[in-house]
Motif scaffolding. Sequence first.
Motif, PDB file in Angstrom:
ATOM      1  N   THR A   1      -3.845   7.950   7.818  1.00  0.00           N
ATOM      2  CA  THR A   1      -4.799   9.049   7.658  1.00  0.00           C
ATOM      3  C   THR A   1      -4.110  10.398   7.625  1.00  0.00           C
ATOM      4  O   THR A   1      -4.712  11.390   7.237  1.00  0.00           O
ATOM      5  N   TYR A   2      -2.847  10.445   8.034  1.00  0.00           N
ATOM      6  CA  TYR A   2      -2.108  11.706   7.998  1.00  0.00           C
ATOM      7  C   TYR A   2      -0.969  11.572   6.998  1.00  0.00           C
ATOM      8  O   TYR A   2      -0.279  10.569   6.969  1.00  0.00           O
ATOM      9  N   ALA A   3      -0.772  12.581   6.146  1.00  0.00           N
ATOM     10  CA  ALA A   3       0.258  12.567   5.103  1.00  0.00           C
ATOM     11  C   ALA A   3       0.076  11.348   4.211  1.00  0.00           C
ATOM     12  O   ALA A   3       0.943  10.496   4.082  1.00  0.00           O
ATOM     13  N   SER A   4      -1.078  11.250   3.594  1.00  0.00           N
ATOM     14  CA  SER A   4      -1.416  10.107   2.758  1.00  0.00           C
ATOM     15  C   SER A   4      -0.482  10.019   1.556  1.00  0.00           C
ATOM     16  O   SER A   4      -0.345  10.990   0.806  1.00  0.00           O
ATOM     17  N   PRO A   5       0.195   8.865   1.329  1.00  0.00           N
ATOM     18  CA  PRO A   5       1.131   8.732   0.211  1.00  0.00           C
ATOM     19  C   PRO A   5       0.419   8.325  -1.070  1.00  0.00           C
ATOM     20  O   PRO A   5      -0.784   8.049  -1.079  1.00  0.00           O
ATOM     21  N   ASP A   6       1.184   8.263  -2.159  1.00  0.00           N
ATOM     22  CA  ASP A   6       0.658   7.722  -3.414  1.00  0.00           C
ATOM     23  C   ASP A   6       0.681   6.196  -3.391  1.00  0.00           C
ATOM     24  O   ASP A   6      -0.223   5.552  -3.906  1.00  0.00           O
ATOM     25  N   LEU A   7       1.748   5.625  -2.817  1.00  0.00           N
ATOM     26  CA  LEU A   7       1.878   4.178  -2.673  1.00  0.00           C
ATOM     27  C   LEU A   7       2.205   3.859  -1.220  1.00  0.00           C
ATOM     28  O   LEU A   7       3.067   4.510  -0.611  1.00  0.00           O
ATOM     29  N   PHE A   8       1.518   2.869  -0.682  1.00  0.00           N
ATOM     30  CA  PHE A   8       1.726   2.444   0.700  1.00  0.00           C
ATOM     31  C   PHE A   8       2.296   1.029   0.659  1.00  0.00           C
ATOM     32  O   PHE A   8       1.623   0.091   0.237  1.00  0.00           O
TER      33      PHE A   8
ATOM     34  N   SER B   1      -7.102   2.376  -2.695  1.00  0.00           N
ATOM     35  CA  SER B   1      -7.381   0.937  -2.619  1.00  0.00           C
ATOM     36  C   SER B   1      -7.817   0.508  -1.226  1.00  0.00           C
ATOM     37  O   SER B   1      -8.455  -0.536  -1.074  1.00  0.00           O
ATOM     38  N   LEU B   2      -7.492   1.279  -0.200  1.00  0.00           N
ATOM     39  CA  LEU B   2      -7.887   0.974   1.173  1.00  0.00           C
ATOM     40  C   LEU B   2      -8.641   2.162   1.756  1.00  0.00           C
ATOM     41  O   LEU B   2      -8.376   3.308   1.407  1.00  0.00           O
TER      42      LEU B   2
ATOM     43  N   GLY C   1      -7.426 -16.530  -3.126  1.00  0.00           N
ATOM     44  CA  GLY C   1      -8.579 -15.682  -3.389  1.00  0.00           C
ATOM     45  C   GLY C   1      -8.736 -14.552  -2.412  1.00  0.00           C
ATOM     46  O   GLY C   1      -9.793 -13.956  -2.314  1.00  0.00           O
ATOM     47  N   GLU C   2      -7.672 -14.252  -1.658  1.00  0.00           N
ATOM     48  CA  GLU C   2      -7.739 -13.147  -0.707  1.00  0.00           C
ATOM     49  C   GLU C   2      -7.986 -11.836  -1.459  1.00  0.00           C
ATOM     50  O   GLU C   2      -7.439 -11.625  -2.543  1.00  0.00           O
ATOM     51  N   PRO C   3      -8.811 -10.920  -0.933  1.00  0.00           N
ATOM     52  CA  PRO C   3      -9.156  -9.701  -1.674  1.00  0.00           C
ATOM     53  C   PRO C   3      -7.950  -8.852  -2.065  1.00  0.00           C
ATOM     54  O   PRO C   3      -7.999  -8.126  -3.043  1.00  0.00           O
ATOM     55  N   PHE C   4      -6.845  -8.958  -1.294  1.00  0.00           N
ATOM     56  CA  PHE C   4      -5.707  -8.086  -1.544  1.00  0.00           C
ATOM     57  C   PHE C   4      -4.577  -8.780  -2.297  1.00  0.00           C
ATOM     58  O   PHE C   4      -3.466  -8.253  -2.364  1.00  0.00           O
ATOM     59  N   ASP C   5      -4.838  -9.958  -2.857  1.00  0.00           N
ATOM     60  CA  ASP C   5      -3.782 -10.683  -3.547  1.00  0.00           C
ATOM     61  C   ASP C   5      -3.226  -9.911  -4.741  1.00  0.00           C
ATOM     62  O   ASP C   5      -2.061 -10.080  -5.104  1.00  0.00           O
ATOM     63  N   MET C   6      -4.057  -9.089  -5.364  1.00  0.00           N
ATOM     64  CA  MET C   6      -3.596  -8.356  -6.542  1.00  0.00           C
ATOM     65  C   MET C   6      -2.514  -7.341  -6.185  1.00  0.00           C
ATOM     66  O   MET C   6      -1.771  -6.893  -7.065  1.00  0.00           O
ATOM     67  N   PHE C   7      -2.393  -6.987  -4.898  1.00  0.00           N
ATOM     68  CA  PHE C   7      -1.395  -6.014  -4.478  1.00  0.00           C
ATOM     69  C   PHE C   7      -0.147  -6.680  -3.890  1.00  0.00           C
ATOM     70  O   PHE C   7       0.736  -5.982  -3.416  1.00  0.00           O
TER      71      PHE C   7
END
Length: 555
Positions: free
Chosen positions: A449-456, A478-479, A494-500
């Motif tokens: 929540t602090y210093a939010s990046p472009d990619l985590f 995405s989150l 089929g996990e919701p985050f598999d695409m990442f």
Amino acid sequence: MQQAAAASVSFAGTSAAQYVRMSTDHQQYSIGNQKQAIADFAAARNIAVIATYEDAGKSGVTIRGRPALLRLLQDVQSGTHAFSVVLVYDVSRWGRFQDVDESAHYEYMCRQAGVQVVYCAEEFASDRGAAASLMKALKRAMAGEYSRELSRKVFVGQCRLARLGFWQGAAPGYGLQRMLVDPAGTVKGLLREREHKSIQTDRVIVAPGGEHEVALVRRIYDWYIHHGVGCRRIADRLNAFGICNAHGRPWNPQLVTDILGNEKYAGTNVYARTSRKLDADWQRNPPSEWARSEGAFPPLIDRATFDAAQTIRTHRTQFLSDEELLTRLGEFVRFSDVVRADEIDRAPTLPAGKTYSRRFGSIQNAYARVGYEPDYRGATPEVFRATRSALQRCIEETTDGLVASGHCVDISVDGTTIRVDDELVIRFVARMILHYDRRSPRWRVRWPTYASPDLFVILRLDSAFETPLDVYVFPRGSLVPGDDLSLSIRSGSGEPFDMFRFPDGSILLELAARTNVEAFDGSLSSHSSHRYPGDADSRPESPDQEQAPAAGDCR
């Protein structure tokens, strides 16, 4: 015209959801007006509105704090929705995102799930042609620019009022109170906690509070200057006397420090020491950008007393070298049973924990400099050391690969965040396995929540805490920031985050690669060419060309 007509889509007989949003700046965008316009649009096209997603009083600059839009995107992606169209009043109601690609991304998420986003008040409402796409991109850019321009004008106006002596903050602090005045300067009354002015032309000034609060502020300065009592001891003394702070709670050293270091107690109104533009992170501004007004309101202590306190505060930490700070910290960790940031704050021989964070990037870095390995969430020092080593290897491999590809990479002081080409911010974390039960090992995930990046980037470690299982790369949006989520071991099920999910960090090299973009005339844009090490033409000009670093020297 024929192409435009062919691109037009009819939604007659379909079911739709409506998304409405209202910030606090335009009444013509009220929820009622939006719903009425959407209802007229739907009735004229025989569309049935069966669901409503409403964000009332929410800014459109970011997706954070917009639960209705987040719920809409989740329902669309879940596949359980009963509508095939989302009706929105116009592009600005969908959002005033500062990155037009973010706005398009959320719309594309809906379209990928078979749901079309339709803007009722736009000329391209039901048009999918090239001209409509171009106009939509222009509208998105205009919506974002409006927020930027409005934010700049509001900030400049607030600074101007602060220089005139008017209060621009919320609660003024212990010993002070807010007073409401009219344009002529006549006092209209006291503004209590959580109360705000109701007339735009009215202004707020600061005045001394109750006599007992004013006397206590002066006593704090007396203890600190003439009796050598530190902030921790002052807080303990006030709590022992049963005196509460401005919020009715016990005192802590930081509250005492705020009283000793804020010029408002000397009658000076200071504004814009920190600022936050739109959805960006809070940043500290240099003193040259502060808005100051000397003698804006009656002082509680004279200027000489305030300056004396600043001299003591400065000499306590500023002139301590890094070696002296580390020596004191090393003695503390050797002889203390409990080593925590709050215990460091309480120690009379040590500066505050924030001083170590400011000097060395983080308190963990200071611990490492003195050879201390803290207990990390119940993990042993061996596990903590292995986790940190795995994370450092991942960051080093990524950084070396980016530099070898011709990118300029800057690394943060704490070593967990990199900035690629001064454009892309990537933050890395390593997550240890958590056994919630015997059958389902998981890894905790939370967007910073602090210093939010472009990619985590999340590095999942196995039960040995040494070998990375895989890497998750989450883009911004995405989150949901601040929400605790978990990643399952059952990857590919089929996990919701598999695409990442990716097998290793090499995907970051692909994401950071530059791509040639065609201009409108079909030529390649010069701004999108790749940069290579040693290519002087590909680097930005430097005021001192001889000192400009090569791409491989930017770490």
